[in-house]
Design a protein around this motif. Structure first.
Motif, PDB file in Angstrom:
ATOM      1  N   GLY A 284      -9.914  -0.161  -1.724  1.00  0.00           N
ATOM      2  CA  GLY A 284      -9.055  -0.861  -0.764  1.00  0.00           C
ATOM      3  C   GLY A 284      -9.566  -0.661   0.656  1.00  0.00           C
ATOM      4  O   GLY A 284      -9.828  -1.625   1.384  1.00  0.00           O
ATOM      5  N   ALA A 285      -9.732   0.600   1.033  1.00  0.00           N
ATOM      6  CA  ALA A 285     -10.234   0.907   2.381  1.00  0.00           C
ATOM      7  C   ALA A 285     -11.761   0.901   2.410  1.00  0.00           C
ATOM      8  O   ALA A 285     -12.368   0.556   3.422  1.00  0.00           O
TER       9      ALA A 285
ATOM     10  N   ALA B 158       0.839  -1.209   0.000  1.00  0.00           N
ATOM     11  CA  ALA B 158       0.000   0.000   0.000  1.00  0.00           C
ATOM     12  C   ALA B 158       0.866   1.247   0.000  1.00  0.00           C
ATOM     13  O   ALA B 158       1.814   1.377   0.782  1.00  0.00           O
TER      14      ALA B 158
ATOM     15  N   THR C  91      -7.090   3.184  -3.544  1.00  0.00           N
ATOM     16  CA  THR C  91      -6.780   2.682  -2.202  1.00  0.00           C
ATOM     17  C   THR C  91      -7.815   3.184  -1.198  1.00  0.00           C
ATOM     18  O   THR C  91      -8.310   2.428  -0.358  1.00  0.00           O
TER      19      THR C  91
ATOM     20  N   MET D 163      -3.703  -2.603  -6.268  1.00  0.00           N
ATOM     21  CA  MET D 163      -4.443  -2.426  -5.028  1.00  0.00           C
ATOM     22  C   MET D 163      -5.673  -3.334  -5.067  1.00  0.00           C
ATOM     23  O   MET D 163      -6.710  -2.993  -5.630  1.00  0.00           O
TER      24      MET D 163
HETATM   25  O1  LIG Z   1      -5.655   0.507   5.588  1.00  0.00           O
HETATM   26  C1  LIG Z   1      -4.655   0.326   4.898  1.00  0.00           C
HETATM   27  O2  LIG Z   1      -3.623   0.954   5.111  1.00  0.00           O
HETATM   28  C2  LIG Z   1      -4.687  -0.627   3.745  1.00  0.00           C
HETATM   29  C3  LIG Z   1      -4.829   0.123   2.468  1.00  0.00           C
HETATM   30  C4  LIG Z   1      -6.086  -0.375   1.825  1.00  0.00           C
HETATM   31  C5  LIG Z   1      -6.591  -1.353   2.723  1.00  0.00           C
HETATM   32  N1  LIG Z   1      -5.832  -1.466   3.786  1.00  0.00           N
END
Ligand SMILES: O=C(O)[C@@H]1CCC=N1
Length: 331
Positions: A236-237, A155, A232, A182
């Motif tokens: 991702g988040a 990441a 991300t 990602m």
């Molecule tokens: O939270 C995080 O830093 C990582 C990036 C995307 C998902 N988890």
């Protein structure tokens, strides 16, 4: 009365049987990537590009193989019709004890050894140790005869930073093909939303190889690096934001009398059902309007969400996460 409510598996209901019969007619677009005939969503535009020839690598190294995302990727690869040979490396081999014998046969504590035969190296380590791992494997990748491509899911680590840590002082201008990816945690259930970008040294064949491997765990979108930080923060988040909504649904259902187990199961079904409908490319506003009967129940709920700035809260959460992803990339 709610205590006797049990969850009937979808496969047992008449409605689901009917729905399954209707599915082909109702699903004009391919949304999932069938493993046997890979189709990738190549950009954020409308195109769905198909791949003419298979470029699946036969040897894949997974570095940092004990982590959640690495485990999901390995499971997805093993579920393919013709899985590659996986060279899993981890300093903690006990973390790989759950893996099948076919993977254990090639497991190692040496990152360099894992990379020796690989045409694709999946870098699945934490950002703080990525620089030292990259320096360690750099010479193996530079002298490899397998035209290897590095696929990093670290990441926030930019392709420029990956290139820097992979460069050899003896060959300063020589750049390896790198794909930055990602994925998100639904990779565990092979339904990841994965966004990738490539460095300049990566040719089409390297990009196809990465798409092929990452499509084992879901849909792959190819884009410019400028959109990796937004990806991300958003996918991702963002999946954690949806989990948070599920918690809120379940808490509310418990408040109104459902057991915790029923509430959580119903929250999952509700979110999955909404996701399935969205996958048919219907606009969310149209879907919402379908549910909102005039003077009915739903519109009272949706207007209450507006009063509580639901959409603004989601937007602000994504903005904050994107900003943090950008900061991580700068550091
Ligand atoms: O939270 C995080 O830093 C990582 C990036 C995307 C998902 N988890």
């Amino acid at each position: 009365m709610f205590a006797c409510l049990t969850r009937i598996p979808r496969s047992l209901t008449l409605a689901s049987a009917l729905q399954n019969r209707l599915k082909p007619a109702l699903t004009p677009h391919v949304h999932r990537i069938p493993h046997a005939a890979p189709i990738y969503r190549r950009t954020f535009a409308t195109s769905v590009a198909s791949k003419e020839t298979s470029s699946a690598p036969s040897h894949v190294a997974v570095i940092g193989a004990g982590g959640n995302m690495a485990t999901a990727l390995i499971s997805g690869l093993l579920a393919q019709q013709t899985p590659p040979v996986i060279h899993a490396s981890s300093p903690y081999l006990h973390l790989l004890s759950h893996l099948p014998e076919s993977v254990k046969a090639h497991q190692t504590t040496s990152n360099c050894e894992a990379c020796e035969q690989a045409q694709l190296i999946l870098l699945c380590v934490k950002p703080n140790i990525a620089p030292s791992v990259l320096s360690e494997i750099a010479s193996v990748l530079h002298r490899s005869q397998n035209d290897p491509v590095l696929v990093s899911i670290v990441a926030g680590m930019t392709t420029a930073s990956l290139e820097k840590h992979l460069s050899l002082p003896s060959q300063p201008g020589s750049k390896l093909p790198i794909i930055r990816a990602m994925p998100n945690i639904p990779a565990t259930t092979q339904s990841s939303c994965t966004v990738i970008c490539a460095n300049k040294a990566a040719k089409e064949t390297h990009i196809h190889r990465a798409q092929e491997i990452l499509s084992a765990v879901g849909t792959v979108y190819t884009t410019d690096e400028s959109l990796l930080a937004p990806a991300t923060g958003f996918s991702g988040a963002g999946v954690a934001f949806v989990f948070m909504m599920a918690e809120a649904f379940a808490d509310a259902a418990v408040k109104h009398g459902f057991s915790r187990a029923q509430a959580l199961s119903m929250a999952a079904d509700t979110i999955k059902g909404a996701g399935d409908m969205l996958q048919r490319k219907q606009h969310p506003a149209i879907l919402r309007n379908m549910v909102e009967s005039p003077g009915g129940v739903t519109v009272v709920g949706t207007s209450t969400l507006e009063e509580h700035a639901f959409r603004a809260a989601i937007g602000a959460a994504v903005d904050a996460a994107v900003e943090k992803a950008r900061q991580m990339g700068d550091s």
